[in-house]
Design an enzyme around this catalytic site. Sequence first.
Site, PDB file in Angstrom:
ATOM      1  CB  CYS A 165      39.906  11.780  26.752  1.00 53.27           C
ATOM      2  SG  CYS A 165      40.403  11.197  25.127  1.00 53.27           S
ATOM      3  CB  CYS A 166      39.095  17.044  26.277  1.00 49.64           C
ATOM      4  SG  CYS A 166      37.781  16.640  25.126  1.00 49.64           S
ATOM      5  CB  CYS A 248      37.523  13.031  18.615  1.00 58.52           C
ATOM      6  SG  CYS A 248      38.911  14.079  19.077  1.00 58.52           S
ATOM      7  CB  CYS A 251      33.424  12.816  21.406  1.00 58.94           C
ATOM      8  SG  CYS A 251      34.498  11.869  22.495  1.00 58.94           S
ATOM      9  CB  CYS A 274      37.286  19.994  23.853  1.00 57.82           C
ATOM     10  SG  CYS A 274      37.830  21.503  23.050  1.00 57.82           S
TER      11      CYS A 274
HETATM   12  S1  SF4 Z   1      36.726  14.830  21.878  1.00 57.86           S
HETATM   13 FE1  SF4 Z   1      36.585  12.740  22.696  1.00 57.86          FE
HETATM   14  S2  SF4 Z   1      38.229  11.543  21.742  1.00 57.86           S
HETATM   15 FE2  SF4 Z   1      38.642  13.745  21.374  1.00 57.86          FE
HETATM   16  S3  SF4 Z   1      40.036  14.314  22.975  1.00 57.86           S
HETATM   17 FE3  SF4 Z   1      37.974  14.801  23.730  1.00 57.86          FE
HETATM   18  S4  SF4 Z   1      37.214  12.972  24.809  1.00 57.86           S
HETATM   19 FE4  SF4 Z   1      39.081  12.397  23.622  1.00 57.86          FE
END
Ligand code: SF4
Length: 280
Positions: A165-166, A248, A251, A274
């Site tokens: 996701c990151c 985010c 998280c 991240c």
């Molecule tokens: S901090 Fe969490 S929601 Fe944001 S990009 Fe990374 S995994 Fe995705």
Amino acid sequence: MNQGSALLTAPSAIRHDRPLTVGPIASALGDAAPLASEPAQTSDGKLVFTDELAAEISRESARLETASPEEILRWTVERFAPKFTMATAFGPEGMVLIHMLAEIAPQTPIFNLDTGYQFKETLELREEVKRRYGIAVEMKRPATTIEQYEQQHGGPVYRTNPDQCCFDRKIKVLNEAVVGMHAWASAIRRDQSPDRAKAPIVGWDKKFGLVKVSPLANWTKQQVWGLITKHNIPYNALHDQGYTSIGCWPCTRAVMFGEDERAGRWSGKTKTECGLHTKD
Ligand code: SF4
């Protein structure tokens, strides 16, 4: 509480159309050897990590170890602007750098990686920065909305694979955002985490092919908040609700008394970064 009203003095006239040489600020810091007029680059404008650039980075990083963040920023602007940029998540350190850049080089392009999962309080700071400093932070977004992204992956990827996701929502976007740039500023402090403890003032960021400058590497949390208080620098309202480090919303949680300042990031997972500030 964060409604700063004091206007900054007129920005100093740093020009971006002159040859890149060591200016009076850098010279005043002492021991600066003359720099190459222009770093080597590929035909499409990417910086080439030559032995000469490596030596320059190493020399300047050592020289700037005792410099103030403002001096470090001035050197960076003189050396790399207009190919110098800054990414911000509107954290307290980032707000301090924005405050400094507003005076030193307000034309510096500053951007935010807008993953789609940011807190509304974070997004509100963009407007506050515009009001206070006249700086429009550019929002860089992934190709997909969070609805599309979650649909493609059968649900929220931050739950199943936060690294992916990151990568998709931040790293890829940063890679695209820095095309044509030679240097970027990060707001990390060495005392934030063991991962960040060895961050140089000036380093080569292999991951993004950029010179990475960390003007606050030597600063403490107290120094950051001291400057915020002194100049009434805007900051994220969530900091007053126990959120010491804000990313985010899925998280990030508030921290409890005695916890590490980054304990609220990816809480319960082994993940601590991240990937923007790690080597691999
Ligand atoms: S901090 Fe969490 S929601 Fe944001 S990009 Fe990374 S995994 Fe995705």
